[in-house]
Each structure stands twice: as structure tokens, then as C-alpha cells.
Design an enzyme around this catalytic site. Structure first.
Site, mmCIF file in Angstrom:
data_model
loop_
_atom_site.group_PDB
_atom_site.id
_atom_site.type_symbol
_atom_site.label_atom_id
_atom_site.label_comp_id
_atom_site.label_asym_id
_atom_site.label_seq_id
_atom_site.Cartn_x
_atom_site.Cartn_y
_atom_site.Cartn_z
ATOM 1 N N HIS A 5 8.265 -9.643 -4.333
ATOM 2 C CA HIS A 5 7.251 -8.693 -3.859
ATOM 3 C C HIS A 5 7.691 -8.053 -2.549
ATOM 4 O O HIS A 5 7.351 -8.519 -1.462
ATOM 5 C CB HIS A 5 5.920 -9.439 -3.691
ATOM 6 N N GLU A 46 6.069 -9.967 0.507
ATOM 7 C CA GLU A 46 5.434 -8.677 0.818
ATOM 8 C C GLU A 46 6.039 -8.126 2.112
ATOM 9 O O GLU A 46 5.359 -7.517 2.935
ATOM 10 C CB GLU A 46 3.919 -8.902 0.984
ATOM 11 N N ALA A 80 3.078 0.234 -1.528
ATOM 12 C CA ALA A 80 1.868 0.198 -2.354
ATOM 13 C C ALA A 80 0.714 0.943 -1.712
ATOM 14 O O ALA A 80 -0.048 1.644 -2.383
ATOM 15 C CB ALA A 80 1.481 -1.253 -2.623
ATOM 16 N N SER A 81 0.586 0.811 -0.396
ATOM 17 C CA SER A 81 -0.605 1.370 0.251
ATOM 18 C C SER A 81 -0.612 2.889 0.253
ATOM 19 O O SER A 81 -1.656 3.494 0.494
ATOM 20 C CB SER A 81 -0.722 0.842 1.681
ATOM 21 N N ARG A 104 2.870 -7.849 10.136
ATOM 22 C CA ARG A 104 4.239 -7.799 10.655
ATOM 23 C C ARG A 104 4.449 -8.644 11.896
ATOM 24 O O ARG A 104 5.561 -8.727 12.402
ATOM 25 C CB ARG A 104 4.609 -6.339 10.969
#
Lengths: 341, 341
Positions: B8, B284, B72-73, B290
Site C-alpha cells: 500500500h 501507506e 488516493a486522496s 508523516r
């Protein structure tokens, strides 16, 4: 001696006549006619409805009291209009008040609100006041998505909610953030909508600064806080990324989780990551999951077993079973004290 | 020797020109004009964008490969119309293909889909085929709520999705169930929408019988399965109440969770309740969170640390880091074998 107070019980076993009236009320609204009069329900019917269920299970499981509210999944704020919601809400709350009157040592009331999509939350203030001041209720269930599964309401940190929060602060009552049934075919109520809404509510509190405006406002996020404890690292990290203070000061002075998590590993995690001062014992009994876990031979929702298995020290155990509930619900504390408990 | 495969990873660090074009595309759509031509982005720009980020972190953390997909966002299926989504999706996927071509030992592609609210998922089949057959991609990210935060799509078990599932089965590729950005002011993307959508997807699979119709269809539910492992007792109990077979046979032959859970207690719970055959290592990275966890001094999203700390036996460790990914993504396995890995 610790009172075992279950902070999360719904009247899921109300007499059939109550539910039949609701059906008739909805049918009448759809037909554009008046709802029939609310039925006579005898004290014996009420006694039977709880003695075979909540009272029996409290006894079997060794708990003393339930903070008791109308069945959440049928609050149905998305059904009908504001008047329908108002009439149904009054009927539900009045039934809770009667059960509390019959068993004042065991039940204490929390009200549902006459929310309705697009209707100002300020319109729910009168029912909160009626329940708290006339019925002696100690809190309310606030639905963050009265639309029933499409999350169309403003976030809980939006000023649209403020008039209601002002009244909560004035009355010194907390709210459990609790959605109702789902009209979304993609969202199963107890398996998807509840847990999603719990998680979303927490993130709204994290993203906003609500508790700077209302330092004494208190919310319980049920079902163990949704996904939050499992993703506690994500939420701590997001608070950091969003330049918010640490969660302990930014959110967790005002937000509490219950123990409605139906297996031991989940409860273990909850207590590993969340300060016990923020945890209130709850079982959601008789509620979402009624069966027996084949892996343990015990009811899934007998959450007291999981909490007892933690082997908490006496101070923490007392806080989770009694002290935190008395702190979060000061009107409960006052009533218990008045009764010498 | 185990390959450490991160299942991912998103291209969150794409060159600025790519994001600038997206802004121009949206502005053009709003103005009713044509989007400008997609910019030239050099291989050096691509190299710089991953060498300072994903490649550096893979090296520092001791991982070998990332199953890599567009950010993705910003898939942003709710923005514009089907043509806007189509053009943006192609641009994003083609950029992934270029990165994979530059670093074939490190990245392997997964595509986003040109979904758009109200547009049939069948319209995404061509892009899936293009990416798999022409670019060598091994899977896709399927958005269960392309509307962006109001959950208006039919459940993932609805027949509306079937044409796409038929193609997934034919190509033997899995989908990660992954929503995009939120246009709902109440739903923070990575803190609320993602986790809610993951949880909802699982409950849809539980409530339906999709895998009776598609016994070989495979989904990864990211972010550690949303709330599901924490509420594993609830889901086992709901399966029982809904008269479904046990989850192990009803859902978990086809559904996998990644390890994108950003603290040790969460990872501990995941492995305590979920069969490791259903867990794929993922981080991810570089993604939602972060920062560095002040409690550990390590990056929140360095999930390999948490997995390593479990002290898994060699067989389980190999499965979670490599074997499960090769099983769930057979086209990854084939490419690795062809490369002698």
C-alpha cells in the site's frame, strides 16, 4: 463497595404496543392523517419487559444500574417530519421515565431528542429541559446524522450545534453521540453506521476547537470509541499534522468512550491506549449483538467479563465502573448521593 | 530470504507539474473550456520525486518493494464529470507506469479507476484492462463512494458492481477498497472518511453473499481493516445474528487487511484476532501521517517496526511480508518469478 453502572443501555425490549403505535404513527403521516392516540401500557407490561431482559441480565452479570435511554436504532429521526419526531420522542422518553419510576434503584434516564433533518437543533432544547427538569434524566443521546446515513449534517464542531451545547452546559448534562437506524442500503445500522459515526465524531472533535469554546462540555462516544483506539497512533499523528495540541488536552478532557467492544482483545486494546479516566463501563445491553460467542461460551455483550479479566487495580476499577460515570453525569451523582449511595 | 513487499504505497510525491495540470484541468472544466495539454515531465523529475521520498524510506526501513498506485486522496472522482475523471485517471496511471519502468525492481503498479458518480462501473473496465495488459499493473483501487463522502453508491455486494468484478476475476487482479478525498465538511479524508469507508465495506461483505457468486474475487481493505479487528467480536456476533456462516468462510477467504495501523498496540490486536494469512504488510507511505511519534521517536507510518516487534515465526513473517502479497496479486508473483525472484 463499587456500584457497577452500565452507562449505555437502550430500551430495546419495550412492549409491543409501543412499537405498534410507532408503525401506526408513520402510516398515518404517510397517509396524511392523524396518528391514533398513544396506547395504554400498564405498569405490569413495563415490568415484564425489563424483568425478563435487562433486570435479569444485570443480576446474572453482577451489575447494579443502567443509564437507560430509548432504543437508538428506532429513534428514526429521518422518518416523517419534525412533528412526527417530536411526538415519537416524547412517547419514548415518557416510557423511559415510567421504567425509571418503577425501578429507581436500577435505572436512570437519558433522553432521545426530537431531531429531524434540516430542523435546528435548538428545537430539541425544550425536550432536553423537560426530561432533565421534570423526569430527572441525567443526559441525552445526540444524533450527529439525523438524516440516517448520508452524513449531511454539519460537523459537531459547527456553530449550528452551539445553542444546544449551551443548554447542555447550563444543565450540566453530557451527550452520548449516537446515530439511529440507517435509511442507506449500504450502511447496516449496528455494523456500519454506528461504528462509522463514532469514528467520524471523534475526528470532528480532533479537527475543530470546540472545547476551547465549551471547556465543560462532555460527550461519550459509544461502541468503544468506534475505530479510534485501534487507530490511536493515526489520531495522535493527525493531531500533530493539523497543529493541534496533544489529544490528552485537546479532546480527552471532554470525550469519553464506553466499553461496548465485544471481545477480550478489543477491551485489552482500549485499556492499553486510552486513559481509564476516559472509559465508562457500558454494554449496550440488550442491544446490537445478542448471541453467545462460541469461542467463550458467554454472551458477546457481557462486557463486564472482559473488564473484570483485565485485573484492574481497585482505584481504576472503581473509576471505570462508577466514579467516571458519576463525574461525567453529575446529576446521576447528585441523585445517588441523595439516596445515600 | 524474504522480500519485504509494501502492498500500500501511493504516489503522494508526484512532480508539481502533474498537480498543476490537475488544477488547470479542473479550472478548465469549471470554465467550460478545454484542459491544457498534459505537461512534459522528465525522467529526472520522476527520479527526484521518489528518490528523496519512497526510495529513501524503503531503504532506511529495510523494505524491498512497493505496490504503487496514484495518490488516493486526489483521485477526486467527485470532481468534474466522467471525461474529467477519465483524463486525470489516465494521466495518473501513466505516471505510475513510468515510475515502475524506471525502478522495475522496486515498484509495481496498481491503477486508479475513472469512476464518476452515477457512471456505471463497467465504464472503468477499459482502463483496468489497459493498465493490466499494457502497463503490467497487478491490481486496482476501487472507490466504494466516488461521490466523495455521502455514501450514495450501492453496497459493494450490489449487482451494479458485477461487470467490473467479472473483469477482475478474468484478469486475476484484486482491488484495494479505497475512497478518495472528501467533499463533505464533516468527513476529514484520512481521519474519518477512509476509516469509515473501510469499516462500511467490510460490513457490506458480511451482510451480502458476494463471494458465493465470485469465489475467487479478492479485496484488500486498507488501514488495518478500518475498525473491524477492534470490533471483531461485534462482527462475529453480527454474522451469527444475520444467519451467515462464520466469517472465516463467509468473508475471510476473499478479504485481506493491510498493516497501516500506526502504533504497536493496534498491530498487536490485528495479529491477535486476524489470521495472518489475511494480513498483508503495508505502510501507506508516504501518506496520511508523516510525523514522528514522540512516544517512540520513530515515524508513525514505519509499520515494519511494529510488525517486526511481534516476533513472528519465520513462516508467518514470510507470509505477511511476501507470500500473501504474491498469492493475492498473482500477476505480481508471475513478474517476480520471471525476474528470478
Amino acid at each position: 463497595m463499587t456500584l457497577i453502572i452500565d452507562c449505555h443501555g437502550h430500551y430495546t425490549t419495550a412492549p409491543a404496543a409501543h412499537d405498534e403505535w410507532r408503525k401506526a404513527q408513520i402510516a398515518a403521516w404517510r397517509a396524511g392523517t392523524d396518528a391514533p392516540p398513544y396506547p395504554d401500557i400498564s405498569d405490569d407490561d413495563l415490568r415484564a419487559s425489563v424483568e425478563a431482559n435487562q433486570l435479569r441480565l444485570l443480576g446474572e452479570r453482577g451489575a447494579d444500574m443502567t443509564i437507560f435511554s430509548p432504543r437508538a436504532s428506532v429513534m428514526g429521526h429521518h422518518i416523517g417530519d419534525a412533528a412526527v419526531s417530536q411526538a415519537w420522542t416524547r412517547a419514548c422518553n415518557d416510557l423511559i421515565a415510567r421504567v425509571v419510576q418503577l425501578y429507581p434503584e436500577t435505572f436512570i434516564g437519558v433522553c432521545q431528542l426530537p431531531q429531524s433533518p434540516g430542523v435546528a437543533i435548538a428545537d430539541s432544547i425544550a425536550e432536553l429541559e423537560r426530561c432533565v427538569l421534570e423526569h430527572g434524566f441525567v443526559g441525552c443521546n445526540l444524533n450527529p446524522d439525523p438524516g440516517g446515513g448520508h452524513f449531511t449534517s454539519p460537523p459537531l464542531t459547527d456553530r449550528a450545534w452551539y445553542p444546544f451545547y449551551e443548554k447542555m452546559v447550563e444543565l450540566d448534562v453530557p451527550a452520548m453521540v449516537h446515530v439511529s437506524g440507517s435509511c442507506n442500503p449500504g450502511l447496516h445500522a449496528t455494523g456500519a453506521f454506528y461504528i462509522a459515526a463514532d469514528t467520524i465524531a471523534f475526528m470532528q472533535f480532533l479537527e475543530g476547537d470546540l472545547f476551547a469554546d465549551f471547556p465543560t462540555l462532555r460527550f461519550i462516544i459509544p461502541h468503544g470509541g468506534g475505530a479510534v483506539p485501534y487507530h490511536w497512533g493515526r489520531y495522535r499523528g493527525l493531531a500533530d499534522m493539523l497543529k493541534k495540541p496533544p489529544l490528552a488536552s485537546h479532546v480527552m478532557q471532554n470525550v469519553y468512550f464506553d466499553t461496548c467492544v465485544y471481545h477480550q482483545p478489543g477491551i485489552d486494546l482500549l485499556f492499553e491506549v486510552i486513559d481509564p479516566k476516559n472509559i465508562l463501563f457500558g454494554s449496550e445491553m440488550v442491544g446490537a449483538v445478542r448471541g453467545i460467542d462460541p469461542e467463550t461460551g458467554q454472551y458477546f455483550d457481557d462486557t463486564k467479563r472482559y473488564v473484570d479479566a483485565l485485573g484492574l487495580d481497585d482505584t481504576t476499577r472503581h473509576a471505570v465502573y462508577e466514579g467516571n460515570a458519576r463525574r461525567v453525569f453529575p446529576r446521576l451523582d447528585a441523585q445517588l448521593k441523595a439516596a445515600g449511595r
